[in-house]
Scaffold this active site. Structure first.
Site, PDB file in Angstrom:
ATOM      1  N   HIS A  31       0.846  -1.192   0.000  1.00  0.00           N
ATOM      2  CA  HIS A  31       0.000   0.000   0.000  1.00  0.00           C
ATOM      3  C   HIS A  31       0.882   1.243   0.000  1.00  0.00           C
ATOM      4  O   HIS A  31       1.840   1.333   0.770  1.00  0.00           O
ATOM      5  CB  HIS A  31      -0.895  -0.008   1.254  1.00  0.00           C
ATOM      6  CG  HIS A  31      -1.716   1.222   1.419  1.00  0.00           C
ATOM      7  ND1 HIS A  31      -1.453   2.154   2.401  1.00  0.00           N
ATOM      8  CD2 HIS A  31      -2.778   1.683   0.738  1.00  0.00           C
ATOM      9  CE1 HIS A  31      -2.340   3.133   2.318  1.00  0.00           C
ATOM     10  NE2 HIS A  31      -3.154   2.875   1.312  1.00  0.00           N
ATOM     11  N   SER A  32       0.584   2.185  -0.900  1.00  0.00           N
ATOM     12  CA  SER A  32       1.247   3.475  -0.947  1.00  0.00           C
ATOM     13  C   SER A  32       2.764   3.289  -1.150  1.00  0.00           C
ATOM     14  O   SER A  32       3.180   2.698  -2.140  1.00  0.00           O
ATOM     15  CB  SER A  32       0.913   4.258   0.326  1.00  0.00           C
ATOM     16  OG  SER A  32       1.169   5.618   0.178  1.00  0.00           O
ATOM     17  N   TYR A  33       3.581   3.771  -0.220  1.00  0.00           N
ATOM     18  CA  TYR A  33       5.035   3.570  -0.293  1.00  0.00           C
ATOM     19  C   TYR A  33       5.372   2.080  -0.347  1.00  0.00           C
ATOM     20  O   TYR A  33       6.380   1.679  -0.939  1.00  0.00           O
ATOM     21  CB  TYR A  33       5.707   4.241   0.915  1.00  0.00           C
ATOM     22  CG  TYR A  33       7.062   3.685   1.253  1.00  0.00           C
ATOM     23  CD1 TYR A  33       8.174   4.029   0.487  1.00  0.00           C
ATOM     24  CD2 TYR A  33       7.224   2.804   2.323  1.00  0.00           C
ATOM     25  CE1 TYR A  33       9.426   3.498   0.792  1.00  0.00           C
ATOM     26  CE2 TYR A  33       8.462   2.281   2.626  1.00  0.00           C
ATOM     27  CZ  TYR A  33       9.564   2.630   1.861  1.00  0.00           C
ATOM     28  OH  TYR A  33      10.793   2.109   2.156  1.00  0.00           O
ATOM     29  N   GLY A  34       4.538   1.229   0.231  1.00  0.00           N
ATOM     30  CA  GLY A  34       4.778  -0.213   0.249  1.00  0.00           C
ATOM     31  C   GLY A  34       4.941  -0.809  -1.136  1.00  0.00           C
ATOM     32  O   GLY A  34       5.531  -1.882  -1.291  1.00  0.00           O
ATOM     33  N   GLY A  35       4.434  -0.135  -2.175  1.00  0.00           N
ATOM     34  CA  GLY A  35       4.643  -0.597  -3.541  1.00  0.00           C
ATOM     35  C   GLY A  35       6.121  -0.602  -3.907  1.00  0.00           C
ATOM     36  O   GLY A  35       6.587  -1.474  -4.645  1.00  0.00           O
TER      37      GLY A  35
END
Length: 177
Positions: A31-35
């Protein structure tokens, strides 16, 4: 507290790759930066990863970082560092338990050696409700929406997809099983 000192994108990728040791057929969700993190981990451990799911997230290419993938609204948040100089304070709408995010994770460029097309399935979930702000993920969405190697979803939801559409996310995750 300088707990964000020395923590960068590689730190997070290394943690996920270490977790993957001994596993196989894993579905990574970011999710978000987790990509950024799941892309780097999948690139380093492709034999362990089956597929990828990006939830309103960055999908970087070699040499990208969050700074060059995002918009000016988000960049303003990145440079609003906390008193340590190492972290960006949680945004006001974040959960009260949120801690500063390490600034170096946004600035470090990702190094990739392979193509995401080597993974069996890739889904992208683009949140359509960003209110007054422009989504930093619009360029990613526009790049992927017509790519036949990607399944793109556009739910009527805000960035916190896990809170807004949990049942739909479960369905998407189960489609990778």
């Amino acid at each position: 507290d300088d707990s964000a000192a020395g923590v960068n994108l590689t730190t997070h990728i290394d943690q996920v790759v270490a977790f993957l040791a001994g596993l196989e057929d894993v579905v990574l969700v970011g999710h978000s930066y987790g990509g950024m993190v799941i892309t780097g981990a999948a690139d380093r451990a492709p034999d362990r990863v089956r597929s990828l799911i990006y939830l309103d997230a960055f999908v970087p290419q070699d040499g990208d970082n969050c700074w060059n993938l995002t918009n000016d609204d988000q960049r303003a948040w990145y440079v609003d560092v906390d008193e340590t100089g190492f972290g960006t304070p949680p945004l006001p709408f974040f959960d009260a338990r949120a801690k500063p995010h390490p600034l170096a994770t946004f600035l470090q460029r990702i190094r990739l050696t392979g193509s995401p097309s080597r993974f069996r399935k890739r889904d992208y979930v683009y949140a359509t409700k960003w209110g007054d702000a422009s989504s930093p993920f619009t360029p990613t969405y526009l790049r992927l929406k017509d790519d036949p190697e990607w399944t793109v979803h556009t739910p009527d939801a805000a960035h916190n997809l896990m809170r807004d559409i949990p049942d739909e996310l479960v369905r998407i995750c189960l489609s990778h099983a």
